[in-house]
Scaffold this motif. Structure first.
Motif, mmCIF file in Angstrom:
data_model
loop_
_atom_site.group_PDB
_atom_site.id
_atom_site.type_symbol
_atom_site.label_atom_id
_atom_site.label_comp_id
_atom_site.label_asym_id
_atom_site.label_seq_id
_atom_site.Cartn_x
_atom_site.Cartn_y
_atom_site.Cartn_z
ATOM 1 N N THR A 1 -10.181 1.148 -2.622
ATOM 2 C CA THR A 1 -8.948 1.163 -1.460
ATOM 3 C C THR A 1 -9.101 0.429 -1.096
ATOM 4 O O THR A 1 -9.593 -0.840 -0.213
ATOM 5 C CB THR A 1 -10.278 2.470 -0.449
ATOM 6 O OG1 THR A 1 -11.053 3.619 -1.203
ATOM 7 C CG2 THR A 1 -8.980 2.913 0.464
ATOM 8 N N ASN B 1 2.325 4.415 0.558
ATOM 9 C CA ASN B 1 1.524 5.848 1.046
ATOM 10 C C ASN B 1 0.558 6.426 0.180
ATOM 11 O O ASN B 1 -0.925 6.895 0.483
ATOM 12 C CB ASN B 1 2.945 6.759 0.590
ATOM 13 C CG ASN B 1 3.428 7.208 1.043
ATOM 14 O OD1 ASN B 1 3.957 6.698 2.382
ATOM 15 N ND2 ASN B 1 4.547 7.726 1.089
ATOM 16 N N GLN B 2 -0.346 5.391 -0.633
ATOM 17 C CA GLN B 2 -1.600 5.342 -0.779
ATOM 18 C C GLN B 2 -2.613 5.414 0.180
ATOM 19 O O GLN B 2 -2.052 4.807 1.423
ATOM 20 C CB GLN B 2 -2.054 3.751 -2.065
ATOM 21 C CG GLN B 2 -1.286 3.921 -2.255
ATOM 22 C CD GLN B 2 -2.157 2.560 -3.441
ATOM 23 O OE1 GLN B 2 -2.180 2.432 -3.811
ATOM 24 N NE2 GLN B 2 -1.216 1.428 -3.470
ATOM 25 N N SER B 3 -3.406 6.552 0.040
ATOM 26 C CA SER B 3 -5.106 6.365 0.546
ATOM 27 C C SER B 3 -5.108 4.967 1.018
ATOM 28 O O SER B 3 -5.654 3.712 -0.034
ATOM 29 C CB SER B 3 -5.790 7.336 -0.137
ATOM 30 O OG SER B 3 -7.041 7.413 1.300
ATOM 31 N N SER B 4 -5.622 4.562 2.250
ATOM 32 C CA SER B 4 -6.222 3.259 2.675
ATOM 33 C C SER B 4 -7.550 3.993 3.856
ATOM 34 O O SER B 4 -7.263 4.323 3.971
ATOM 35 C CB SER B 4 -5.377 2.767 2.596
ATOM 36 O OG SER B 4 -3.932 3.143 4.250
ATOM 37 N N ILE C 1 0.773 -1.728 -0.046
ATOM 38 C CA ILE C 1 -0.442 0.141 0.040
ATOM 39 C C ILE C 1 0.653 1.472 0.071
ATOM 40 O O ILE C 1 0.698 2.212 -1.042
ATOM 41 C CB ILE C 1 -1.588 -0.023 1.336
ATOM 42 C CG1 ILE C 1 -2.112 -0.946 1.169
ATOM 43 C CG2 ILE C 1 -1.669 1.143 0.830
ATOM 44 C CD1 ILE C 1 -2.794 -1.120 2.862
#
Length: 474
Positions: free
Chosen positions: A165, A123-126, A121
C-alpha cells in the motif's frame, strides 16, 4: 483658448482609453489566471514570499498537492500541477511535476517531490500521514524537514509501499505558533484518514499539539522538538531527536572536561519552551559536573544589548558563553557572537546549527561548539547519505535525517498494524527498534529517543559556500 480645450479633450480621451484597457487586462487575468495560480498571488522569478500576504485560513494550511504552500521559486510547471491535482487530473499533474524536475535547479524541491508521489498514487488506496512545518515563518528548517519526509516517502513507494500500500503525505503549514498548532491538531485528529503525524518543529508548537493528539488517539513523532516537558505528555507522543537533557549533559561535559572551565553565562529566550528547557537542563548538568552558571541573560527582553551583556558577564566572572537561544532569536545570538569576537569560548544548542551562523559569524564564530543529534561527516558511506546526495544534489543536516527517521518509524508501525491504535501500540512496545538513518531507533517509556548527542565545531572549510563549516569535534 480653443487649443487649450482641444488639449483637455484629448487628455480625457486618453485617460478613458487607459481605464478601459486596464479593465480588460484585469478581466483577462481573472478569466484565464494569467501569471498566477488559483487561490494565490503570482510569484515572479526571484521573488520570495508566501502564496498570500494575508494570514492563511485553516483550510489553506493543508495540502496534499491541490494547494501550493512553498511559493518561493515556484515554476509554471509546478503551478500547473497544483491546478491539475485540484481538478483530479493526476496524469497531467505527474507530467507537469516530472517536467519541473527536468531543470536541475529544481531537484532540491521537497514539496514538489511529495506532490509527485501523491499524484502517482492518484485514487488508489493508500496510508496517509501528515507533516507539520512552519512554511511561512521559518522556511529553511521547514524545507529541511520536508526533504527527510519526501525522501522517505519516495523510497517507500518505489519499493512497493507498506505491504503493497503506497504512502500519501499531507503537508501542513502551522507557523510554529501554538494557537495555530492546536487548531491544526484538532483538524488532523478529526480526519480519520490521517494515521500519524510528523511534527512539530519547535518545542512550544509540539507542546501545544501533544495533548490534542494524545486525547484524540493520533501518534505524533517530532523530529526536532527537544523540550523535556514533552516527556510527560501522553502515550501518543514520540520523537526521533534526543531531549534537551542529552544536549545539556554533552555541552556541560565538554565545558568542564575538555575546556577545563567552570563558570558560564547562559543566553536564552524566556518566551520559548525549548530555550528555557535547555537552559534549565544545562544549569543542572553543569552543577552536577562541578561548574556553575554565574548569570542568565534573557535575549527576548526589550532593549537587549549584546555588548552590555558581555560586560555584565565579565563582571560575574564568566569564562564561557552558552547560547540556549532558539530560531526566532537567532539575530540576538549572532550579535553576541560578533561582539564576543572570539575572546571567550562559545557553546550552543542544536538551534545554532544554522547556515546563517556560518554566513554572518565568519571569523567571530570560529571555534564555536554546537551539540547536534547527528552529523553527516562520519556517515558519508551510509545508504541514507548517498541517496540524499543523489536526490537533492548536496549535503543534508540533522533535521532532514531525523524527519526521515520519523517517517520510517510511522511506516514500521503501519506495516504491523495500519490503524491509529496499532501504530501507537507498536511504537510503545518496549521491544520496538528499527535501524534508521541516524542509527538504531529505540524509545524510552516516555517516548523519548535514547541516543547521545554529538559535538561539531565551526572551522574554516569549503563544504558550505561561506568559507566555514560545522565539523565533528574529535
Amino acid at each position: 483658448m480653443t487649443q487649450k480645450n482641444e488639449t483637455f479633450k484629448l487628455l480625457l480621451a486618453l485617460l478613458a482609453t487607459l481605464a478601459l484597457i486596464g479593465i480588460g487586462v484585469s478581466w483577462l487575468g481573472n478569466r484565464f489566471n494569467v501569471g498566477g495560480f488559483e487561490g494565490g498571488t503570482s510569484i515572479q522569478p526571484g521573488e520570495t514570499g508566501t502564496a498570500s500576504n494575508r494570514p492563511r485560513t485553516l483550510r489553506d494550511r493543508f495540502s496534499a498537492g491541490d494547494r501550493l504552500l512553498v511559493t518561493e521559486g515556484a515554476t509554471a510547471e509546478k503551478q500547473a500541477a497544483i491546478n491539475a491535482l485540484a481538478n483530479g487530473d493526476y496524469d497531467q499533474a505527474v507530467a507537469e511535476l516530472e517536467q519541473h524536475f527536468q531543470d536541475r535547479q529544481n531537484r532540491n524541491d521537497p514539496e514538489a517531490l511529495i506532490y509527485l508521489n501523491n499524484a502517482r498514487i492518484g485514487n488508489q488506496s493508500s496510508y496517509t500521514i501528515a507533516v507539520a512545518v512552519p512554511v511561512d515563518t521559518s522556511l529553511n528548517p521547514a524545507l529541511e524537514i520536508l526533504r527527510g519526509v519526501a525522501q522517505a516517502q519516495d523510497e517507500i513507494n518505489q519499493a512497493g509501499g507498506i505491504n503493497g500500500t503506497p504512502l500519501r503525505v499531507l503537508i501542513v503549514s502551522d507557523d510554529n505558533e501554538p494557537e495555530v498548532v492546536a487548531e491544526v491538531a484538532e483538524s488532523l485528529v478529526a480526519d480519520s484518514t490521517v494515521l500519524g503525524v510528523v511534527g512539530h518543529f519547535g518545542s512550544e508548537a509540539s507542546l501545544a499539539g501533544a495533548e490534542v493528539y494524545d486525547q484524540g488517539g493520533l501518534v505524533m513523532v517530532s523530529p526536532t522538538s527537544t523540550s523535556v516537558q514533552l516527556s510527560s505528555l501522553g502515550s501518543h507522543v514520540f520523537r526521533t531527536v534526543p531531549s534537551d537533557r542529552f544536549t545539556a549533559s554533552t555541552l556541560a561535559s565538554h565545558m568542564v572536561d575538555d575546556l577545563q572551565e567552570q563558570n558560564a553565562v547562559v543566553y536564552f529566550n524566556s518566551a520559548s519552551d525549548y530555550s528555557v528547557s535547555l537552559k534549565n537542563q544545562f544549569i543542572t548538568a553543569l552543577s552536577t559536573g562541578g561548574g556553575q552558571v554565574v548569570d542568565e541573560i534573557d535575549v527576548s527582553v526589550s532593549g537587549f544589548n549584546a555588548r552590555s551583556s558581555l560586560q555584565q558577564a565579565d563582571q560575574r566572572g564568566a569564562e564561557v558563553l552558552v547560547l540556549a537561544t532558539n530560531t526566532p532569536t537567532l539575530d540576538q545570538a549572532l550579535q553576541v557572537i560578533q561582539e564576543n569576537r572570539g575572546e571567550r569560548p562559545i557553546l550552543g544548542g542544536d538551534s545554532l546549527f544554522n547556515p546563517r551562523v556560518l554566513e554572518q559569524g565568519q571569523q567571530d564564530a570560529e571555534g564555536m561548539v554546537v551539540a547536534v543529534p547527528w552529523v553527516i561527516s562520519p556517515n558519508f558511506r551510509s545508504p541514507f547519505v548517498a541517496a540524499s546526495q543523489s536526490l537533492w544534489g548536496g549535503d543534508v543536516n540533522w533535521r532532514t535525517a531525523m524527519a526521515y527517521d520519523a517517517v520510517q518509524v510511522l511506516a514500521e508501525g503501519l506495516s504491523r498494524n495500519p490503524t491509529r491504535q496499532g501504530v501507537q501500540q507498536t511504537l510503545s512496545n518496549s521491544n520496538f527498534e528499527i535501524e534508521g538513518a541516524t542509527g538504531m531507533i529505540r524509545f524510552l517509556a516516555s517516548g523519548d529517543r535514547n541516543q547521545p548527542m554529538q559535538l561539531v565545531e565551526i572551522q574554516p572549510g569549503n563544504r558550505s559556500s561561506y568559507g566555514y563549516d560545522f565539523v565533528p569535534v574529535d
